[in-house]
Design a protein around this motif. Structure first.
Motif, PDB file in Angstrom:
ATOM      1  N   LYS A 127     -85.977   8.268  49.911  1.00  0.00           N
ATOM      2  CA  LYS A 127     -87.384   7.843  49.812  1.00  0.00           C
ATOM      3  C   LYS A 127     -87.495   6.453  49.210  1.00  0.00           C
ATOM      4  CE  LYS A 127     -89.500  12.391  49.389  1.00  0.00           C
ATOM      5  NZ  LYS A 127     -90.251  13.297  48.502  1.00  0.00           N
TER       6      LYS A 127
ATOM      7  N   SER B 225     -86.297   3.930  51.797  1.00  0.00           N
ATOM      8  CA  SER B 225     -87.257   3.779  52.901  1.00  0.00           C
ATOM      9  C   SER B 225     -88.501   3.011  52.432  1.00  0.00           C
ATOM     10  CB  SER B 225     -87.640   5.132  53.475  1.00  0.00           C
ATOM     11  OG  SER B 225     -88.324   5.904  52.531  1.00  0.00           O
ATOM     12  N   ALA B 226     -88.895   3.192  51.171  1.00  0.00           N
ATOM     13  CA  ALA B 226     -90.028   2.418  50.653  1.00  0.00           C
ATOM     14  C   ALA B 226     -89.692   0.932  50.602  1.00  0.00           C
ATOM     15  CB  ALA B 226     -90.411   2.922  49.265  1.00  0.00           C
TER      16      ALA B 226
ATOM     17  N   THR C 280     -87.476  -0.588  52.460  1.00  0.00           N
ATOM     18  CA  THR C 280     -87.380  -1.044  53.849  1.00  0.00           C
ATOM     19  C   THR C 280     -88.768  -1.295  54.433  1.00  0.00           C
ATOM     20  OG1 THR C 280     -85.359   0.224  54.114  1.00  0.00           O
ATOM     21  CG2 THR C 280     -86.467  -0.485  56.128  1.00  0.00           C
ATOM     22  N   LYS C 281     -89.702  -0.394  54.159  1.00  0.00           N
ATOM     23  CA  LYS C 281     -91.071  -0.557  54.661  1.00  0.00           C
ATOM     24  C   LYS C 281     -91.725  -1.802  54.050  1.00  0.00           C
ATOM     25  CE  LYS C 281     -93.737   3.081  54.927  1.00  0.00           C
ATOM     26  NZ  LYS C 281     -94.671   4.178  54.569  1.00  0.00           N
ATOM     27  N   TYR C 282     -91.496  -2.024  52.754  1.00  0.00           N
ATOM     28  CA  TYR C 282     -92.069  -3.196  52.092  1.00  0.00           C
ATOM     29  C   TYR C 282     -91.506  -4.495  52.689  1.00  0.00           C
ATOM     30  CZ  TYR C 282     -93.560  -6.316  48.359  1.00  0.00           C
ATOM     31  OH  TYR C 282     -94.121  -7.331  47.657  1.00  0.00           O
TER      32      TYR C 282
ATOM     33  N   ARG D   9     -90.179  -4.873  55.692  1.00  0.00           N
ATOM     34  CA  ARG D   9     -90.663  -5.003  57.071  1.00  0.00           C
ATOM     35  C   ARG D   9     -92.098  -5.525  57.082  1.00  0.00           C
ATOM     36  NH1 ARG D   9     -89.962   0.130  59.064  1.00  0.00           N
ATOM     37  NH2 ARG D   9     -87.797  -0.389  59.490  1.00  0.00           N
ATOM     38  N   THR D  10     -92.937  -5.010  56.194  1.00  0.00           N
ATOM     39  CA  THR D  10     -94.326  -5.463  56.116  1.00  0.00           C
ATOM     40  C   THR D  10     -94.400  -6.926  55.696  1.00  0.00           C
ATOM     41  OG1 THR D  10     -95.026  -3.236  55.547  1.00  0.00           O
ATOM     42  CG2 THR D  10     -96.557  -5.011  55.053  1.00  0.00           C
TER      43      THR D  10
END
Length: 74
Positions: free
Chosen positions: A54, A57-58, A60-62, A64-65
């Motif tokens: 988790k 993935s957080a 990675t999402k940050y 990517r954004t």
């Protein structure tokens, strides 16, 4: 021919994207460096693997954004 007082919108957009990444990337870097000890220890704790996934993935999402948001509009 007089020089323009304000830069073109395209130059302003590029400058805005550069400043956005320059301001947000160091914060992300500090957060990732602070999480390294947790990422090294969590897989050995009960239920830690899921928390580790988790956390990654957080991040990675940050990232990517941050990178997608700094791209120029088509």
């Amino acid at each position: 021919m007089p020089l323009p007082v304000f830069p073109s919108p395209r130059v302003l957009g590029a400058l805005q994207r550069v400043l956005l990444v320059a301001l947000l990337a160091p914060g992300m870097l500090v957060a990732v460096i602070a999480a390294v000890p947790a990422l090294l220890v969590l897989p050995f704790v009960t239920g830690g693997t899921e928390r580790c996934i988790k956390l990654l993935s957080a991040y990675t999402k940050y990232a990517r954004t941050l990178l997608t948001g700094s791209r120029p509009a088509p």
